[in-house]
Design an enzyme around this catalytic site. Structure first.
Site, PDB file in Angstrom:
ATOM      1  N   THR A  70       2.324  -0.272   5.547  1.00  0.00           N
ATOM      2  CA  THR A  70       3.789  -0.176   5.504  1.00  0.00           C
ATOM      3  C   THR A  70       4.389  -1.446   4.908  1.00  0.00           C
ATOM      4  O   THR A  70       5.284  -1.392   4.056  1.00  0.00           O
ATOM      5  CB  THR A  70       4.337   0.060   6.934  1.00  0.00           C
ATOM      6  OG1 THR A  70       3.804   1.287   7.427  1.00  0.00           O
ATOM      7  CG2 THR A  70       5.851   0.111   6.950  1.00  0.00           C
ATOM      8  N   ASN A 149      -0.947  11.823   1.837  1.00  0.00           N
ATOM      9  CA  ASN A 149      -1.565  11.778   3.160  1.00  0.00           C
ATOM     10  C   ASN A 149      -1.504  13.099   3.908  1.00  0.00           C
ATOM     11  O   ASN A 149      -2.189  13.280   4.900  1.00  0.00           O
ATOM     12  CB  ASN A 149      -0.912  10.682   4.027  1.00  0.00           C
ATOM     13  CG  ASN A 149       0.597  10.743   3.990  1.00  0.00           C
ATOM     14  OD1 ASN A 149       1.211  10.696   2.932  1.00  0.00           O
ATOM     15  ND2 ASN A 149       1.214  10.839   5.153  1.00  0.00           N
ATOM     16  N   GLN A 179      -4.255   6.001   1.232  1.00  0.00           N
ATOM     17  CA  GLN A 179      -5.211   7.095   1.484  1.00  0.00           C
ATOM     18  C   GLN A 179      -6.246   7.212   0.366  1.00  0.00           C
ATOM     19  O   GLN A 179      -7.104   8.100   0.422  1.00  0.00           O
ATOM     20  CB  GLN A 179      -4.479   8.429   1.644  1.00  0.00           C
ATOM     21  CG  GLN A 179      -3.558   8.495   2.855  1.00  0.00           C
ATOM     22  CD  GLN A 179      -4.302   8.560   4.187  1.00  0.00           C
ATOM     23  OE1 GLN A 179      -5.527   8.706   4.240  1.00  0.00           O
ATOM     24  NE2 GLN A 179      -3.558   8.449   5.271  1.00  0.00           N
ATOM     25  N   SER A 199      -4.436  -0.270   3.170  1.00  0.00           N
ATOM     26  CA  SER A 199      -4.361  -0.554   4.607  1.00  0.00           C
ATOM     27  C   SER A 199      -5.763  -0.507   5.187  1.00  0.00           C
ATOM     28  O   SER A 199      -6.581   0.326   4.785  1.00  0.00           O
ATOM     29  CB  SER A 199      -3.479   0.508   5.277  1.00  0.00           C
ATOM     30  OG  SER A 199      -3.466   0.329   6.673  1.00  0.00           O
ATOM     31  N   GLY A 200      -6.031  -1.386   6.161  1.00  0.00           N
ATOM     32  CA  GLY A 200      -7.383  -1.481   6.712  1.00  0.00           C
ATOM     33  C   GLY A 200      -7.780  -0.340   7.634  1.00  0.00           C
ATOM     34  O   GLY A 200      -8.924   0.122   7.605  1.00  0.00           O
ATOM     35  N   HIS A 201      -6.828   0.136   8.454  1.00  0.00           N
ATOM     36  CA  HIS A 201      -7.258   1.028   9.541  1.00  0.00           C
ATOM     37  C   HIS A 201      -7.590   2.437   9.095  1.00  0.00           C
ATOM     38  O   HIS A 201      -8.021   3.260   9.896  1.00  0.00           O
ATOM     39  CB  HIS A 201      -6.241   1.026  10.691  1.00  0.00           C
ATOM     40  CG  HIS A 201      -4.976   1.777  10.430  1.00  0.00           C
ATOM     41  ND1 HIS A 201      -4.716   3.007  10.990  1.00  0.00           N
ATOM     42  CD2 HIS A 201      -3.872   1.479   9.693  1.00  0.00           C
ATOM     43  CE1 HIS A 201      -3.510   3.422  10.621  1.00  0.00           C
ATOM     44  NE2 HIS A 201      -2.981   2.513   9.832  1.00  0.00           N
ATOM     45  N   CYS A 323       2.848  10.045  11.519  1.00  0.00           N
ATOM     46  CA  CYS A 323       4.096   9.287  11.613  1.00  0.00           C
ATOM     47  C   CYS A 323       5.311  10.172  11.851  1.00  0.00           C
ATOM     48  O   CYS A 323       6.399   9.673  12.054  1.00  0.00           O
ATOM     49  CB  CYS A 323       4.307   8.474  10.341  1.00  0.00           C
ATOM     50  SG  CYS A 323       2.943   7.376  10.041  1.00  0.00           S
TER      51      CYS A 323
HETATM   52  N1  PLP Z   1       1.049   5.122   3.146  1.00  0.00           N
HETATM   53  C1  PLP Z   1       0.312   6.204   3.435  1.00  0.00           C
HETATM   54  C2  PLP Z   1       0.036   7.197   2.363  1.00  0.00           C
HETATM   55  C3  PLP Z   1      -0.190   6.395   4.724  1.00  0.00           C
HETATM   56  O1  PLP Z   1      -0.910   7.486   5.002  1.00  0.00           O
HETATM   57  C4  PLP Z   1       0.096   5.436   5.715  1.00  0.00           C
HETATM   58  C5  PLP Z   1      -0.356   5.616   7.110  1.00  0.00           C
HETATM   59  O2  PLP Z   1      -0.480   6.711   7.583  1.00  0.00           O
HETATM   60  C6  PLP Z   1       0.865   4.303   5.351  1.00  0.00           C
HETATM   61  C7  PLP Z   1       1.317   4.191   4.067  1.00  0.00           C
HETATM   62  C8  PLP Z   1       1.191   3.239   6.348  1.00  0.00           C
HETATM   63  O3  PLP Z   1       0.071   2.436   6.599  1.00  0.00           O
HETATM   64  P1  PLP Z   1       0.031   1.567   7.949  1.00  0.00           P
HETATM   65  O4  PLP Z   1      -0.232   2.523   9.057  1.00  0.00           O
HETATM   66  O5  PLP Z   1      -1.099   0.602   7.743  1.00  0.00           O
HETATM   67  O6  PLP Z   1       1.330   0.883   8.074  1.00  0.00           O
END
Ligand code: PLP
Length: 377
Positions: A70, A149, A179, A199-201, A323
């Site tokens: 994010t 996503n 993703q 993003s790492g997770h 989300c």
């Molecule tokens: N962008 C996409 C396409 C995502 O799927 C996600 C998380 O689900 C994010 C951004 C946000 O990443 P983070 O959870 O590391 O903030």
């Protein structure tokens, strides 16, 4: 437990947890401190940067660590908007971006920008031709995600870079590759995007760490977080050494046997498609080709109820993006899905460790849900 929600987040392998613990316990110094403990922490950060940069296909100095995908997305939009602020304040994105991109665009609109939101077709795809058509001389930013996503659709970022170049556009190109990173084989140095968020997770690292690739066309990056000047002044804040150690270890583990892992996930997806579409009342949603994300609908059965019911049986799937927290998805809305298909959308997402037996259990639980619950009228 059967975990089929790898697009929401991923399990942390023991090797990653060990790396995090090692950094917490042994290298707890502040990387800015001028004594050996601080220098060890600084070296750790440099090593982690080298590992992630190598996986992304860029130079270490082109990578800024952030606190999450994010933040990377917000940072990218802000950087491009700052650079292009005198150009006429027009930007292009898609109607199906993650909220981490859409919300910063809404902020730009509040600040007087005009944003063109590209609508996907009924399969969830957007094309480079749509971008070409929307480009204006005053366009300062184009942001198109690499993998959606919710549908797993892969967007043509390389082609978009080409049409922008052919049009002589000065706009910066951002892609949210949260993703896509280590789910698709791509390299920052050939993708053509100026800004790439990861993003790492989503790949086995702890939550709370991400990175932004900043290419050469981005001049004088203006920090989102100003302060002590870490990350070469581009992102202040004491480096999250333990998260970074986990991120780098997760990247290393994912890269070991990478091709086989991708092939395995792709094969599981084909298997899941066969098993789930064999159930009466299940249809596919969108034409996503990413190996790890599959969207289907148990038509007419509200997805929140399905997720709840399956969750109680230890099966984790998602009603679209994690989300949304129960809100209708803007992605399925933009695809103009029929009402009952939209109501029943389920996202199933796989990891390298997913087995066919996990999919079998899901198919059986869906069949039971269908046979024991009432659909909406
Ligand atoms: N962008 C996409 C396409 C995502 O799927 C996600 C998380 O689900 C994010 C951004 C946000 O990443 P983070 O959870 O590391 O903030």
């Amino acid at each position: 437990m059967i975990y089929l929600d790898h697009a929401a987040t991923t399990p942390v392998p023991p090797g990653v947890a060990d790396a995090v613990r090692g950094a917490l316990v042994n290298e707890f110094g502040n990387p800015s401190s001028q004594y050996p403990l601080g220098r060890a922490a600084k070296a750790l950060v440099a090593d982690c940067r080298a590992v992630v940069a190598d996986a992304l296909g860029c130079r270490p100095e082109q990578l800024v660590f952030t606190s999450c995908g994010t933040e990377s997305d917000n940072f990218a939009v802000r950087l491009a908007a700052w650079q292009g602020r005198h150009a006429g304040k027009h930007a292009i994105t898609t109607a199906v971006e993650h909220s981490a991109v859409l919300e910063p665009f809404r902020q730009l609109e509040q600040e007087g920008w005009t944003v063109t939101y590209l609508k996907p077709d009924k399969n969830g795809n957007v094309t480079a031709a749509q971008v070409a058509e929307a480009l204006r001389p005053e366009t300062a930013l184009v942001s198109v995600m690499l993998v959606n996503n919710e549908t797993g659709c892969v967007f043509p970022v390389r082609e978009i870079a080409d049409v922008m170049r052919d049009a002589g556009s000065k706009a910066l190109l951002h892609t949210d590759a949260v993703q896509g990173f280590l789910k698709l084989p791509f390299r920052a140095d050939t993708l053509g995007a100026d800004l790439i968020s990861v993003s790492g997770h989503k790949l086995g690292a702890p939550k709370g760490v991400g990175a932004l690739y900043i290419g050469e066309r981005v001049r004088n990056p203006r920090p989102l977080l100003a302060g002590g000047g870490q990350e070469e002044g581009r992102r202040s804040g004491t480096e999250a050494t333990a998260q970074l150690a986990g991120f780098a270890k997760a990247v290393e583990l994912r890269r070991a046997g990478f091709e086989e892992k991708l092939a395995h996930m792709a094969a599981i997806k084909v298997y899941a498609l066969d098993r789930l579409l064999a159930l009466d009342g299940v249809v596919r949603v969108g034409g996503g080709t990413a190996p790890h994300i599959l969207a289907v609908s148990l038509v007419g059965y509200p997805s929140a109820n399905v997720v709840e019911d399956l969750g109680a049986q230890g099966i984790c799937i998602s009603a679209g993006s994690a989300c949304h927290r129960g809100k209708a998805s803007h992605v399925y809305e933009a695809m103009d899905l029929p009402k009952k298909v939209k109501a029943g959308v389920l996202r199933v997402s796989f990891g390298p460790e997913t087995q066919e037996s996990d999919v079998d259990a899901l198919a059986e639980a869906l069949r039971r849900h269908r046979d024991t619950r009432f659909p909406m009228l």
